[in-house]
Design an enzyme around this catalytic site. Sequence first.
Site, PDB file in Angstrom:
ATOM      1  N   ARG A 216       0.772  -1.059   0.019  1.00 38.68           N
ATOM      2  CA  ARG A 216      -0.037   0.055  -0.068  1.00 38.68           C
ATOM      3  C   ARG A 216       0.907   1.416   0.042  1.00 38.68           C
ATOM      4  NH1 ARG A 216      -3.309  -2.796   3.722  1.00 38.68           N
ATOM      5  NH2 ARG A 216      -5.302  -3.374   2.767  1.00 38.68           N
TER       6      ARG A 216
ATOM      7  N   ILE B 194      -9.884   4.863  -3.436  1.00 44.10           N
ATOM      8  CA  ILE B 194     -10.555   3.512  -3.717  1.00 44.10           C
ATOM      9  C   ILE B 194      -9.586   2.313  -4.003  1.00 44.10           C
ATOM     10  CG2 ILE B 194     -12.079   2.144  -5.479  1.00 44.10           C
ATOM     11  CD1 ILE B 194     -13.488   4.768  -5.990  1.00 44.10           C
ATOM     12  N   PHE B 195      -8.630   2.478  -4.713  1.00 45.15           N
ATOM     13  CA  PHE B 195      -7.599   1.331  -4.795  1.00 45.15           C
ATOM     14  C   PHE B 195      -7.088   0.642  -3.664  1.00 45.15           C
ATOM     15  CE2 PHE B 195      -4.962   2.834  -8.820  1.00 45.15           C
ATOM     16  CZ  PHE B 195      -5.821   1.881  -9.812  1.00 45.15           C
ATOM     17  N   GLU B 196      -6.707  -0.564  -3.641  1.00 45.93           N
ATOM     18  CA  GLU B 196      -6.112  -1.337  -2.719  1.00 45.93           C
ATOM     19  C   GLU B 196      -6.660  -1.088  -1.290  1.00 45.93           C
ATOM     20  OE1 GLU B 196      -1.849  -1.021  -2.754  1.00 45.93           O
ATOM     21  OE2 GLU B 196      -1.914  -1.047  -4.882  1.00 45.93           O
ATOM     22  N   GLY B 197      -7.969  -1.060  -1.032  1.00 46.42           N
ATOM     23  CA  GLY B 197      -8.904  -0.946  -0.142  1.00 46.42           C
ATOM     24  C   GLY B 197      -9.503   0.740  -0.034  1.00 46.42           C
TER      25      GLY B 197
END
Length: 644
Positions: free
Chosen positions: A293, A422-425
């Site tokens: 992340r 929004i990406f990766e959680g």
Amino acid sequence: MSAAPPKPTVTEREARQVAEAARQQEWRKPSFAKELFLGRFRLDLIHPHPMPTDEATQRGEEFLAKLRDFVETKVDGARIEREARIPDDVVDGLKELGAFGMKIDTKYGGLGLGQVYYNKALTLVGSASPAIGVLLSAHQSIGVPQPLKLFGSPEQKERFLPRCARTDISAFLLTEPDVGSDPARLATTAVPDGDDYVLDGVKLWTTNGVVADLLVVMARVPKSEGHKGGITAFVVETNSPGITVENRNAFMGLRGIENGVTRFHQVRVPAAHRIGPEGAGLKIALTTLNTGRLSLPASCVAAGKWCLKIAREWSAAREQWGKPIAHHEAVGSKISFIAATTFALEAVTDLASQMADEDRNDIRIEGALAKLYASEMGWLIADELVQIRGGRGFETADSLRARGERGVPAEQVLRDLRINRIFEGSTEIMHLLIAREAVDTHLSVAGDLIDPEKSLQDKAKAGANAGVFYAKWLPKLIAGQGQLPYTYSEFKQGVDLSGHLRYVERTARKLARSTFYGMSRWQGRMETKQGFLGRIVDIGAELFAMSAACVRAEHLRTRGEHGREAYQLADAFCRQSRLRVEELFGRLWSNTDDLDRKVVKGVMSGTYEWLEQGIVDPSDDGGVWIADATPGPSTHENVHRPIR
């Protein structure tokens, strides 16, 4: 070979149990953020600021110099935006440079960079083209290299890592058309058949999937004799028969990314390509994301630096009412916010990255906080730049250029950054994930008390354990170093940052008390109080960012690198952050959460449907909300496009 089982249906409790089982349960190393949420300000865990070794610094700086020359001479970000594609020769050049192997060990042909210089490289290349930053980070942060580094066998590393370092592009495939952050409902299956597994299913939003040579695929193995089953990770060759990239998706931003829909129909994968044991797939994914992340904050740092540059140059050139707009308070406050927040974002990213390289601390919360905070604040920075630019901020770079002005892609940066929330959680999921880790100690000592399925005997035992823990813990939340006027005095260097650290210490204790009050008040219903939990996490994120900013300022001062200016920026950021923290505390107990739930019930029952009258709906009436993902052969043309 048996047929693929039907799509799983799970209850809310079962979904939570799957997520809980995938969590890393133990805490074997200290965690600054975990302690912060418990009301303990462990400044010693981050100060003095950790540093890369001299060898790592030399290797990193040498690569950054080569990468800078490449992006300045070979990368045309405007062309990538116009054509919605990264030219093949740019990808080939990045391969030759070793950019696809930045994080891969040198013994496998990679550059062996640590997280710090990997993120600096992503910041640099992302400033030229965010799409290239995504290409490289999806390949290395969550694609094949990182899971194999952490969980792969020696044979798998020897087989795949040299390819990933120089020639092959990889992607990570978890999301499905009807499965996002609820992996308990994962429908893609991997059925054992001799020495192979047979994959069937559809994966959505496969970043790099259109051009990938290798995939990490999460699939459900049915439980059977000799097979534990469960969600499992596999390395899959994209040239395997039965794989079809059915669509290259297009988005409001990041127009150059190669993101698609990938279908698997009777795809045979050797058992030797399974990463870890059966059932370990989610744990592998979550562990990979602990550091993976951190690539998103790097892109936000890049955007912040660019926004600051444009805000400074434009606000000096543009005059309003007899003076540059920067000298008007309404604009000046925005510039101050951009500068101070960019400083803090870089502080958070560098600190979390160096902590990841040191491997001395458990950074699962720090990495998640960095992603959450950077994605939210980076978006605000870009939005403020668009406002400062006025009508020109809303105009495209090509349009500006066509009428004789500097082509500044402010609106593009705003569009490109939006996905980071929004990406990766998503922000909402990150709130819940971090909140779960933040209350882990409480649940470990008192969880059985609020679990409706536990017996009276279990509750009695938990009550006794909780009594012992809280009898020691609660008194420590009353007073601390933050109430002593001369603590943290080494942070008083012209500008006084010591007061901000005392504030962090006091506020961490207040945050811990608030969390405890919430648990006492709602008990088993605490997990449904997502508004409360989100604010608790946001306060923790601000405290982490304030700590990182102060530590970075002192670090730069001791190294003779703009120390005075760094102190000024840290001071400005902390003062701005403290205002946000106080507002969040107020909203913990005074908010519209209950009223909002009533309104939502009204909306969903159709009570307010009259409010929707007077418009036409431009969306396609004939389309379904969620595409059919029934396993079977593809009826689409394969748009897979390997770059060779």
